[in-house]
Each structure stands twice: as C-alpha cells, then as structure tokens.
Scaffold this motif. Sequence first.
Motif, PDB file in Angstrom:
ATOM      1  N   LEU A 125      23.444 -32.869 -63.031  1.00 12.71           N
ATOM      2  CA  LEU A 125      23.026 -32.989 -61.628  1.00 12.71           C
ATOM      3  C   LEU A 125      24.073 -33.750 -60.823  1.00 12.71           C
ATOM      4  O   LEU A 125      24.402 -33.372 -59.689  1.00 12.71           O
ATOM      5  CB  LEU A 125      21.669 -33.673 -61.533  1.00 12.71           C
ATOM      6  CG  LEU A 125      20.458 -32.808 -61.899  1.00 12.71           C
ATOM      7  CD1 LEU A 125      19.221 -33.671 -62.124  1.00 12.71           C
ATOM      8  CD2 LEU A 125      20.182 -31.775 -60.806  1.00 12.71           C
ATOM      9  N   ARG A 126      24.598 -34.838 -61.398  1.00 13.92           N
ATOM     10  CA  ARG A 126      25.650 -35.595 -60.717  1.00 13.92           C
ATOM     11  C   ARG A 126      26.885 -34.713 -60.482  1.00 13.92           C
ATOM     12  O   ARG A 126      27.474 -34.707 -59.394  1.00 13.92           O
ATOM     13  CB  ARG A 126      26.066 -36.797 -61.567  1.00 13.92           C
ATOM     14  CG  ARG A 126      25.089 -37.953 -61.580  1.00 13.92           C
ATOM     15  CD  ARG A 126      25.696 -39.120 -62.374  1.00 13.92           C
ATOM     16  NE  ARG A 126      24.733 -40.160 -62.590  1.00 13.92           N
ATOM     17  CZ  ARG A 126      24.413 -41.094 -61.700  1.00 13.92           C
ATOM     18  NH1 ARG A 126      25.012 -41.073 -60.520  1.00 13.92           N
ATOM     19  NH2 ARG A 126      23.529 -42.027 -61.970  1.00 13.92           N
ATOM     20  N   GLN A 127      27.275 -33.991 -61.512  1.00 12.59           N
ATOM     21  CA  GLN A 127      28.452 -33.118 -61.439  1.00 12.59           C
ATOM     22  C   GLN A 127      28.284 -32.070 -60.335  1.00 12.59           C
ATOM     23  O   GLN A 127      29.192 -31.853 -59.522  1.00 12.59           O
ATOM     24  CB  GLN A 127      28.635 -32.438 -62.798  1.00 12.59           C
ATOM     25  CG  GLN A 127      29.616 -31.296 -62.839  1.00 12.59           C
ATOM     26  CD  GLN A 127      29.461 -30.453 -64.108  1.00 12.59           C
ATOM     27  OE1 GLN A 127      28.902 -30.897 -65.118  1.00 12.59           O
ATOM     28  NE2 GLN A 127      29.923 -29.215 -64.058  1.00 12.59           N
ATOM     29  N   LEU A 128      27.107 -31.443 -60.283  1.00 17.52           N
ATOM     30  CA  LEU A 128      26.874 -30.386 -59.301  1.00 17.52           C
ATOM     31  C   LEU A 128      26.874 -30.940 -57.879  1.00 17.52           C
ATOM     32  O   LEU A 128      27.506 -30.373 -56.981  1.00 17.52           O
ATOM     33  CB  LEU A 128      25.551 -29.676 -59.606  1.00 17.52           C
ATOM     34  CG  LEU A 128      25.136 -28.561 -58.650  1.00 17.52           C
ATOM     35  CD1 LEU A 128      26.237 -27.514 -58.506  1.00 17.52           C
ATOM     36  CD2 LEU A 128      23.838 -27.910 -59.119  1.00 17.52           C
ATOM     37  N   MET A 129      26.171 -32.059 -57.675  1.00 17.39           N
ATOM     38  CA  MET A 129      26.111 -32.619 -56.325  1.00 17.39           C
ATOM     39  C   MET A 129      27.476 -33.136 -55.876  1.00 17.39           C
ATOM     40  O   MET A 129      27.850 -33.006 -54.705  1.00 17.39           O
ATOM     41  CB  MET A 129      25.068 -33.733 -56.274  1.00 17.39           C
ATOM     42  CG  MET A 129      23.642 -33.230 -56.149  1.00 17.39           C
ATOM     43  SD  MET A 129      23.363 -32.234 -54.647  1.00 17.39           S
ATOM     44  CE  MET A 129      23.478 -33.497 -53.381  1.00 17.39           C
ATOM     45  N   SER A 130      28.227 -33.704 -56.796  1.00 18.68           N
ATOM     46  CA  SER A 130      29.574 -34.172 -56.450  1.00 18.68           C
ATOM     47  C   SER A 130      30.447 -32.999 -56.002  1.00 18.68           C
ATOM     48  O   SER A 130      31.179 -33.095 -54.999  1.00 18.68           O
ATOM     49  CB  SER A 130      30.197 -34.863 -57.668  1.00 18.68           C
ATOM     50  OG  SER A 130      31.551 -35.185 -57.414  1.00 18.68           O
ATOM     51  N   HIS A 131      30.335 -31.875 -56.717  1.00 23.36           N
ATOM     52  CA  HIS A 131      31.119 -30.695 -56.362  1.00 23.36           C
ATOM     53  C   HIS A 131      30.693 -30.151 -54.994  1.00 23.36           C
ATOM     54  O   HIS A 131      31.550 -29.767 -54.179  1.00 23.36           O
ATOM     55  CB  HIS A 131      30.955 -29.619 -57.428  1.00 23.36           C
ATOM     56  CG  HIS A 131      31.789 -28.408 -57.189  1.00 23.36           C
ATOM     57  ND1 HIS A 131      33.103 -28.306 -57.583  1.00 23.36           N
ATOM     58  CD2 HIS A 131      31.501 -27.233 -56.555  1.00 23.36           C
ATOM     59  CE1 HIS A 131      33.591 -27.134 -57.217  1.00 23.36           C
ATOM     60  NE2 HIS A 131      32.633 -26.463 -56.599  1.00 23.36           N
ATOM     61  N   LEU A 132      29.395 -30.110 -54.738  1.00 17.88           N
ATOM     62  CA  LEU A 132      28.910 -29.606 -53.448  1.00 17.88           C
ATOM     63  C   LEU A 132      29.386 -30.494 -52.302  1.00 17.88           C
ATOM     64  O   LEU A 132      29.742 -30.006 -51.226  1.00 17.88           O
ATOM     65  CB  LEU A 132      27.379 -29.511 -53.449  1.00 17.88           C
ATOM     66  CG  LEU A 132      26.766 -28.438 -54.361  1.00 17.88           C
ATOM     67  CD1 LEU A 132      25.239 -28.521 -54.337  1.00 17.88           C
ATOM     68  CD2 LEU A 132      27.221 -27.032 -53.949  1.00 17.88           C
ATOM     69  N   GLU A 165      19.316 -41.162 -55.309  1.00 17.50           N
ATOM     70  CA  GLU A 165      20.696 -41.641 -55.221  1.00 17.50           C
ATOM     71  C   GLU A 165      21.644 -40.513 -54.822  1.00 17.50           C
ATOM     72  O   GLU A 165      22.608 -40.726 -54.068  1.00 17.50           O
ATOM     73  CB  GLU A 165      21.093 -42.212 -56.586  1.00 17.50           C
ATOM     74  CG  GLU A 165      22.550 -42.624 -56.714  1.00 17.50           C
ATOM     75  CD  GLU A 165      22.936 -42.836 -58.179  1.00 17.50           C
ATOM     76  OE1 GLU A 165      24.108 -42.531 -58.514  1.00 17.50           O
ATOM     77  OE2 GLU A 165      22.102 -43.282 -58.983  1.00 17.50           O
ATOM     78  N   LEU A 166      21.360 -39.297 -55.300  1.00 21.59           N
ATOM     79  CA  LEU A 166      22.231 -38.152 -55.009  1.00 21.59           C
ATOM     80  C   LEU A 166      22.032 -37.605 -53.598  1.00 21.59           C
ATOM     81  O   LEU A 166      22.775 -36.716 -53.169  1.00 21.59           O
ATOM     82  CB  LEU A 166      21.982 -37.040 -56.034  1.00 21.59           C
ATOM     83  CG  LEU A 166      22.407 -37.351 -57.479  1.00 21.59           C
ATOM     84  CD1 LEU A 166      22.054 -36.187 -58.403  1.00 21.59           C
ATOM     85  CD2 LEU A 166      23.894 -37.663 -57.557  1.00 21.59           C
ATOM     86  N   GLY A 167      21.007 -38.085 -52.883  1.00 22.36           N
ATOM     87  CA  GLY A 167      20.823 -37.682 -51.491  1.00 22.36           C
ATOM     88  C   GLY A 167      19.593 -36.858 -51.211  1.00 22.36           C
ATOM     89  O   GLY A 167      19.334 -36.500 -50.054  1.00 22.36           O
TER      90      GLY A 167
END
Length: 460
Positions: A125-132, A165-167
């Motif tokens: 989930l962190r990886q995907l949101m960071s990429h977006l 935390e991810l928004g």
Amino acid sequence: MLNTIEWDTNLIRRYDQAGPRYTSYPTAVQFHDGVGQFDLLHALRNSREQLRPLSLYVHIPFCAHICYYCGCNKVITKDRGRAQPYLERLQQEALAIGQHLDKKQTVEQLHFGGGTPTFLSHDELRQLMSHLRQTFNLLDDDSGDYSIEIDPREADWSTMGLLRELGFNRISIGVQDLDPAVQRAVNRLQSLEETRAIIDAARTLQFRSVNIDLIYGLPLQTPESFQKTVAEIIALQPDRLTLFNYAHLPERFMPQRRINNSDLPSPGDKLAMLQASIEQLSAAGYRYIGMDHFALPDDELAIAQEDGTLQRNFQGYTTHGHCDLIGLGVSSISQIGDLYCQNSSDLAVYQDRIQANQLATCRGLICDDDDRLRRAVIQQLICHFYLRFADIEQAYGINFYQYFADVWPALEQMNRDGLIVLTPDDIEVTPAGRLLVRSLCMLFDHYLHESSQQRFSRVI
C-alpha cells in the motif's frame, strides 16, 4: 423536501422493471471495441490542455474469500504473492497515463476499489501510494475525497492508521447482512464486532466519512431479520448508507450458482424489507439521496443535492462529476470529456498489454451530441428529481417537446399514475416516484431497445 419518499405498492408493482443504474449515459453495455488506446491518448491531451481536475479510480481485484452474491471483477486467491506483479503493471500503467497529463491537474478524488484493496500488505500500500503521488498531483492537505473499500476481516487498527497516514479520509465497508445464517449462505462470515472495530478506528483517526453497504434479497433473509440488521447498522451511525437490491443472475456470475434459488426471499418479502428499511432510516434522520443511497443531513452528498450540484458517475453519486475520471487497473473505466473507455477485464490480457508498453484499453464509446443531451436529462432527473425544459433547450438548442415527442405519451401516463408531475415547463418526480426514477430515466435512453433488459438489475 427532496428526501421525502412515499411508499406506493401499486406504483412500484407497475413500474418495477429491469433497467440500467445510469452511473453513465450511454451505459457500459454500449461500449464497443472500436475505441482503443489512441482515443484515450487524444482525450488525455485535451484534458491536459484544459487543465481539468482529476478523479482517480484504482482497481485491486484480489480477494482471499469468495462471496457468493458478488458480481465484481475479482480474483480469488490465498496467494498474497500474486499482488506484486499486478502492482508493477498498475504502476507502469499510471506512469504511461500520467506522462500525458499536467502536474497542475489536481486529483480531487481518489478511490481504491476491488476486490479487496486491503488484500495488499502495508508495504505494498505504501509503495502504490508513493508511486501515485510521484505520478499525479495528489493533494496533501487532506482536502481531497480519498476513499478506500474496507473488508473488516482484512483490516485492523494498524491498517486504519496506515491508510490515514497515506492520505485516505473516507472508507466504505461492505457488511451486506449481520444475520449469521444469511452470512453462511453467501459465504461471508463477518461479525458486528469486527465492523464496529473498524468504524471506531475510523472515528478515532478522524476519517471524514464512513459508508456502509447493505444488500436486501439475499438467501435466508426475512423482513424481521433484515430489520434487526438495519437497526444495528443505524446504531453505528455511518455518514452514508447504501441499500442494494440483490440481483440474482447466476447465468452471468458463476459464484451465484452456489446460492439455492429456494433460499431467496419472495418478491413480497423483498418489498417489505425495502419499505421497513426506508422507514427505519428516515426515522433515524437519514435523507434519501436516490438510487439506494442514504446520507445524514450534514453529509456532502445531501448538501450537494440541496444546492443543486450533485452529480453521478461510475463511482455513484458524487460532488466531483466535473473531474476527468482516470481508471487504473484491470476492468477499470475512464471518463474523460466525451470519451468512455474500459481496460480489459482479463487479468492476464491486462498485464500482458501493459508489460508490452501498450495501454490496456479494449473498448469504449465517444459521446455524440444526442448522447450529451440525453446524459444531461438523465443526470438531472436521477440526481435532483426535477428537470426544467428551458435549461436543456438553452444548453442544446432544441425544442424539448419536439425532440422527445416519442416519449411524451409515456410521460403523460406517468403523470396520470402519480410518478411525476408533468407541466409544459418541467418534470418533477413525486415522493411516490423517487424510488422508481430509473424507470423514468429509461424513457430517455436512446439505446435501451437495443439492449436485453436481462443484463440489468430490477429497479426495486
């Protein structure tokens, strides 16, 4: 009052028919393979030139468990390792699309759907949101509507903390029914305590909105048992609640073949469930937004309906219909200006196309003048239960009565039946007709005679 509903059994029996839900017009049934990736690239260029704001939909197809009622595009697997190759293709697709947009185009709305988005690990989930965030202009001040679908069996307090935390600031929880016998019949065992824990976490972590999905018409449901479910859900005080009619279409959705027809409630019991649910929700202060949706009076959907800005798109009722919708992932749909396009619904095909540095667009439609006009009519009726002919005539340069002369007799019949009030100047849907607004919209659907109504769920 917009949210007033009057129950009229005779009117319901007369106008309860199978028809589209009109998350778009034309509907996805009309999509064809004459639309491909070059049409999408052209639409993205227009979006970039006009700096239109964006709505992102991200489809995560994986589920660890199969729910027999489900008609979504999904992959049932216990192998969590299947997510990583898919995420790599998803990020590759996002990059391919993002390079044709402008970083000034803000993402006002984001939605993770599925499948089960929380099938992904915290790192994924962190990886995907960071990429977006690197690819698109996601807001970082918590002002956007960033939502995710939650399966309480696949999430806990730490998951909720990560999502905040991810928004993410909105969640949607599938409950469907709380009766253990019903849950066993549809293979979705989910306790009230599990659901309550996720909602408590959402409140504590200051998520802005909680939506709960319920379904009436499932096997072994009774009016009495469903009334208990609705009462328990009201006690949780979700901001929004969606009450779906279960459409039993085993010829289309293979998991539904595991449901015994003899266990399904009778049409009379289904009506009783809906009527009682509406009465319970109304008594608890929820407003009927339309098309199965209810919201508390201070919710943004209720406010938007009051001030005339409510819209509808592939994510349902929304306050962001002015955004270009970008769909990422297998089977996802985009709506960019006058273009509708959909990715392949086959996971292998989707991944192969993206890996080959192509876009996964496999079908779609480009709206013409007639589509735009009818879309405006249907949108106004389904969102606001009211249509002023002069507004359409001014916007599209037509005479409303002449343009829709073929449906006028049916409108006059609906007027006599009490579903609408029809005058030379406007249409107003009556409190008794609001549950049946899809039947009214179907009159303005140019394509409906070409489509088998067996493809659609019933209005009630």
